[in-house]
Design a protein around this motif. Structure first.
Motif, short mmCIF file in Angstrom:
data_model
loop_
_atom_site.label_atom_id
_atom_site.label_comp_id
_atom_site.label_asym_id
_atom_site.label_seq_id
_atom_site.Cartn_x
_atom_site.Cartn_y
_atom_site.Cartn_z
N ASN A 1 69.72 -33.25 9.96
CA ASN A 1 71.08 -32.78 10.27
C ASN A 1 72.13 -33.37 9.34
O ASN A 1 73.01 -34.10 9.76
N ALA B 1 66.68 -29.92 8.54
CA ALA B 1 68.02 -29.43 8.87
C ALA B 1 69.08 -29.97 7.90
O ALA B 1 70.00 -30.67 8.27
N ASN C 1 71.89 -28.71 5.21
CA ASN C 1 72.66 -27.55 4.77
C ASN C 1 73.47 -27.89 3.53
O ASN C 1 74.09 -28.95 3.45
C1 LIG Z 1 73.25 -25.85 9.29
O1 LIG Z 1 73.38 -24.44 9.33
C2 LIG Z 1 72.82 -23.87 10.49
C3 LIG Z 1 72.86 -22.37 10.33
O2 LIG Z 1 74.11 -21.94 9.83
C4 LIG Z 1 73.58 -24.37 11.71
O3 LIG Z 1 73.04 -23.83 12.88
C5 LIG Z 1 73.49 -25.90 11.75
O4 LIG Z 1 74.26 -26.41 12.80
C6 LIG Z 1 73.95 -26.50 10.45
N1 LIG Z 1 73.68 -27.93 10.45
C7 LIG Z 1 74.56 -28.84 10.07
C8 LIG Z 1 74.10 -30.24 10.06
O5 LIG Z 1 75.71 -28.54 9.74
#
Ligand SMILES: *[C@@H]1O[C@H](CO)[C@@H](O)[C@H](O)[C@H]1NC(C)=O
Ligand SMILES: *[C@@H]1O[C@H](CO)[C@@H](O)[C@H](O)[C@H]1NC(C)=O
Ligand SMILES: *[C@@H]1O[C@H](CO)[C@@H](O)[C@H](O)[C@H]1NC(C)=O
Length: 399
Positions: free
Chosen positions: A177, A204, A206
């Motif tokens: 995350n 996870a 992004n």
């Molecule tokens: C990463 O992106 C996904 C899909 O858009 C989202 O559900 C998730 O919360 C995001 N994770 C973070 C750490 O921002």
């Protein structure tokens, strides 16, 4: 009490709680003796130490200005969320003792839950002062990484620039995350080993709304990268966005659920790629999606290379044992700087399964050959939509 008053009071109460929750304690490095143009190692360690012990959410502030910083490790666990706000320009040291230590990094964040790195500042790794020497004795692998995220959970990295790292800019390891947004990476095209964001054994992660220009891969996803989302990233110069290079080491963890969407890749040596070594250990790559991608003058825009063997460091005659399963390349258009616009070169030992290519429109920009081509080996992709060049017009050639 009337209904309206009750509602107003509840609203005010909730606003009060929100503002309490948001009140952060600020630990300004200037209060710890940090001064412009000096090494802020000790002030930063002290400020971070106090922030980490704070019973309320806290912020470590590095204000505007230019500060020197030696190699530092900011270690958790911390009691509450910590934000490190870098507004200024941090300059890495270039003393010999800081260079060529194995596995070293300039700024390390270690074992922190709820970390935010923000502030609009720049982390200047001073790469040019080190690159000159490392090319000759080929020791570039031991130069410090600009930013190491080791075992970080629930983190955000935003509005920060990593400039001229001596080696890899950012390494994400054992984390979960973690989101990068509005993140900038800049280094010259000819800088060596300056991968933008290198991810391994993490889940996870992004990366969105970010610009990466460097001398190696913009984003490289190694073993154990799972649930990685890359959107709205511009990449180039550099070596593109890649999964790999897998199979060189024993017991590598699978790479799965990677999606790369809405990205623009320009002037890079590869576009989107999956690379594995021949004569390899077992491994697995599954559930990859590369979608809505614009290529501008990119070499090998769409690439699966299971005979990846730079400098003949391996026995290319033995097949890769990394299994590639379920990969979609969709809506990829633009220009290729090499005639082979699409190359799916899968292992002769384990064929790629579940590969789909849809809506590909790539033209070759050189004038020595009229058309781009698409090559495939050991794969029967499912094909749909527009297909320029025509899919799998010839077998993949090995370099
Ligand atoms: C990463 O992106 C996904 C899909 O858009 C989202 O559900 C998730 O919360 C995001 N994770 C973070 C750490 O921002
Ligand atoms: C991609 O961009 C389009 C148009 O800007 C937008 O509608 C879409 O939501 C974006 N997709 C992602 C995954 O960001
Ligand atoms: C294809 O990708 C381009 C570039 O990201 C985007 O603008 C376009 O909307 C996409 N087309 C479809 C049909 O999704």
């Amino acid at each position: 009490m009337g209904k309206l008053n009750m509602a107003t009071m509840l609203l005010m109460l909730s606003l009060l709680f929100v503002s309490i929750a948001k009140a952060e304690t600020v630990f300004d490095i200037r209060s710890y003796g940090g001064k412009p143009n000096r090494d802020i190692l000790l002030p930063l360690l002290d400020a971070f130490g106090d922030a980490c012990e704070s019973p309320t959410p806290s912020k470590v502030l590095i204000p505007k200005g230019t500060f020197l910083l030696s190699q530092v490790s900011l270690d958790g666990p911390c009691r509450k969320p910590v934000e490190v706000q870098v507004q200024g320009n941090l300059i890495a040291q270039t003393e010999p003792e800081d260079l060529n230590q194995e596995d070293s990094s300039w700024i390390t964040f270690d074992h922190i839950d709820h970390l935010t790195l923000s502030g609009g500042g720049t982390l200047d790794g001073q790469g040019p002062k080190a690159w000159g020497t490392c090319g000759k004795d080929s020791d570039c692998n031991n130069l410090p990484i600009n930013l190491m995220f080791n075992t970080i959970t629930n983190g955000i990295v935003q509005d920060v620039t990593s400039k001229d790292s001596k080696q890899v800019h950012v390494n994400v390891l054992g984390s979960k995350n973690l989101a990068f947004q509005r993140f900038t990476i800049s280094a010259p095209e000819d800088s060596i080993n300056t991968v933008g964001i290198l991810i391994g054994k993490s889940t996870a992660i992004n990366i969105t709304d970010s610009n990466i220009a460097t001398g190696d891969e913009c984003i490289s996803m190694g073993d154990g990268s799972q649930d990685i989302t890359v959107t709205k990233v511009t990449c180039g110069p550099g070596h593109g966005i890649s999964v790999g290079n897998l199979g060189k080491y024993e017991n590598e963890e699978p790479v799965s659920a990677v999606s790369v969407r809405n990205c623009t890749i320009s002037g890079t040596t590869n576009g989107v790629s999956i690379k594995t070594w021949p004569a390899s250990f077992e491994g697995s790559v599954s559930n990859m999606l590369f979608e809505d991608i614009i290529m501008n003058n990119v070499g090998n825009p769409v690439l699966i290379d299971q005979v990846y063997c730079p400098g003949n460091q391996c026995n290319a005659k033995l097949p890769s044992r990394v299994k590639i399963n379920n990969v979609r390349f969709k809506n990829i258009s633009g220009t290729s700087s090499t005639p082979v616009a699409v190359k799916l070169s899968c292992s002769s030992g384990i064929q790629c399964q579940g590969v789909e290519i849809a809506d590909i429109d790539l033209t070759y920009t050189g004038d020595d050959a009229p058309e781009a081509v698409s090559q495939c080996s050991n794969v029967q992709p499912k094909i749909s939509g527009k297909m320029n060049p025509p899919a799998c017009s010839s077998p993949a050639t090995t370099p």
